[in-house]
Design an enzyme around this catalytic site. Structure first.
Site, PDB file in Angstrom:
ATOM      1  CB  ALA A 226      -0.856   0.135   1.321  1.00 38.21           C
ATOM      2  CB  CYS A 227       2.009   3.841   0.906  1.00 34.75           C
ATOM      3  SG  CYS A 227       1.772   3.073   2.619  1.00 34.75           S
ATOM      4  CB  THR A 228       0.459   6.738  -3.504  1.00 37.68           C
ATOM      5  OG1 THR A 228      -0.121   5.706  -3.929  1.00 37.68           O
ATOM      6  CG2 THR A 228       1.060   7.550  -4.781  1.00 37.68           C
TER       7      THR A 228
ATOM      8  CD  GLU B  24       4.807   4.393  -1.427  1.00 35.13           C
ATOM      9  OE1 GLU B  24       4.313   3.515  -2.299  1.00 35.13           O
ATOM     10  OE2 GLU B  24       4.424   5.209  -0.702  1.00 35.13           O
TER      11      GLU B  24
END
Length: 483
Positions: free
Chosen positions: A2-4, A95
């Site tokens: 996940a994550c950006t 990240e």
């Protein structure tokens, strides 16, 4: 995964600030409760023990206070996520990134011990006085203790942004974000250029673990053709089919938005496509990047393209084909803005938001404080509108269910909160800059309270509006009434 992450150098931002932003996204089927946090020196442990790995580490004396974005429930650890310390150094960790079989066979991720996303902010941020020191401290910890996962970590101060990526269990690499550029990181190993001479010499723009060059040679990790520059992404990263639906499309959309004229992004003869493996790690934007740009991009779902899950044009099978940035699993997203043109007492702002970015708002928080508004910190197990987190979650769920009816309400909500927040910041920036230094923290807290009150009022109003619109879309509706 996940994550950006979006990183913006000081010469690429609208006001000369450094900007680091990351959406912390929950795994599929989970929704982590989050809050804005603050750790004062008396509450910082002297000996830290990880909940997940059980690894322990002695921490230095004299920790600085620092803001966080921790889990509301501590049963799985702190997960401090994002924060700024007393001397205006920011950090976001982490990240989740990718690797490949050759790297993980040469330096396996730890099966026992080590540190990871749960731990990094707590054991690094209170002790560093620059972004560069953040890389050095975390790098030393990785070499000594190791890690059990692949991670990317950003550090910022008023002058520099550094990006560190882990390589296997004990190795790491870091590069300074060019001042005139931005970087996009979508859950993949990202750095695509590295200068070993600089890393082992001046360390101006590159750093790495001491044995990285020998490690690469011993395990035949360099895939570079003769005469070309070493590409870390090729050596340490992945090019899986899954990347082309989950990772690369996000980078493609952001770079397409910020550099629409710099390349061909669409069509059969495009320079870069959603599944391109060679998307640049950093680019010089065609215009200066604002907080509003980052908010839009972190909220995006391929708006204006045939891949938009809310869209009604293009081939229907393409809608929702790629993993959006603004997704239902966003749990906390932060922008850390460090403004070099302002005094140290009001230099840093932590813009915090919760729930799906497509429907939420950022609330700015001055970080030179000793307390936080309750609206940001109160996250009980039971849902309540007295909590910024829970209110954001309610607005998102209702607005998604009635997207076309609620969209304009969300746009008005985001515009209202953004405009009023900037108005309050402008007022207090001047007041704090002119005030005695001893009064600065008190004024920062006063500003935070004023902003929190406004955010709650606007959020409650919007919640009522989207509740009404979505109620009218219920399947058991009937047009005839008694009146």
């Amino acid at each position: 995964m996940a994550c950006t992450t979006i990183l913006v150098g000081k010469k690429a931002s609208y006001n000369g600030s450094t900007l680091i932003s990351r959406s912390e996204d929950c795994p599929s089927g989970q929704f982590c409760t989050k809050k804005v946090g603050l750790t004062l020196p008396e509450n910082q442990p002297k000996k830290y023990k990880s909940i997940i790995s059980k690894e322990e580490i002695e921490l230095p004396e004299n920790p600085m206070p620092y803001t966080t974005s921790p889990n509301a429930e501590k049963n799985e650890g702190i997960w401090a996520a994002h924060g700024v310390n007393q001397v205006n150094v920011g950090m976001t960790a982490t990240e989740t990134i990718t690797s490949n079989e050759r790297v993980l066979g040469a330096d396996p991720l730890l099966k026992k011990g080590g540190f990871g996303e749960e731990d990094f902010n707590v054991i690094v941020l209170p002790y560093i006085k620059s972004a560069r020191q953040g890389v050095e401290r975390l790098g030393a910890i990785l070499e000594e203790y190791g890690t059990y996962e692949m991670n990317g970590i950003a550090f910022s101060d008023q002058d520099e942004i550094w990006w560190l990526e882990t390589i296997g269990g004990h190795h790491w690499i870091a590069r300074r974000v060019p001042d005139d550029s931005y970087v996009v990181m979508p859950n993949q190993f990202g750095i695509d250029k590295f200068d070993f001479e600089d890393a082992y010499g001046a360390k101006k723009d590159y750093m790495c673990c001491k044995d990285l060059k020998d490690f690469i040679k011993e395990y035949h990790l360099d895939l570079t053709q003769p005469g070309k520059a070493f590409n870390p992404r090729e050596a340490f990263g992945s090019h899986d089919d899954a990347d082309h639906v989950y990772n690369t499309p996000r980078a493609w959309f952001i770079e397409r938005y910020l550099n629409p004229q710099s390349a061909k992004w669409d069509g059969p003869d495009a320079d870069y496509k959603p599944d391109s493996d060679n998307l640049p790690w950093s680019m010089v934007p065609e215009k200066k990047i604002t907080i509003e740009d980052i908010k839009y991009l972190m909220s995006s779902h391929y708006n204006g393209t045939e891949y938009d899950p809310y869209g009604s044009y293009g081939k229907s099978e393409n809608r929702g084909a790629f993993r959006s940035i603004g997704i239902n699993r966003n749990c906390a997203t932060t922008i850390i803005e460090i403004r070099g043109d302002l005094p140290e007492t009001c230099r840093s702002i932590q813009w915090s938001s919760f729930a799906s970015n497509a429907f939420n708002v950022f609330a700015p928080v001055y970080t030179n404080i000793s307390k936080l508004p309750r609206y940001y910190t109160y996250v009980p197990k039971n849902v309540t509108t007295e909590s910024f987190y829970w209110t954001s979650r309610l607005i998102a769920a209702l607005s998604d269910a009635g997207y076309k009816k609620c969209q304009n309400k969300i746009e008005h909500y985001q515009l209202a909160v953004g405009s009023k927040a900037n108005e309050i910041l402008n007022k207090y920036d001047k007041e704090i800059s002119q005030a005695d230094k001893s009064k600065a923290s008190e004024l920062c807290e006063k500003a935070n309270s004023e902003i929190a009150k406004m955010v709650k009022e606007e959020s409650d109003k919007t919640l009522g509006q989207v509740l009404f619109e979505t109620s009218n879309l219920m399947k058991n509706s009937y047009s005839r009434s008694d009146s």
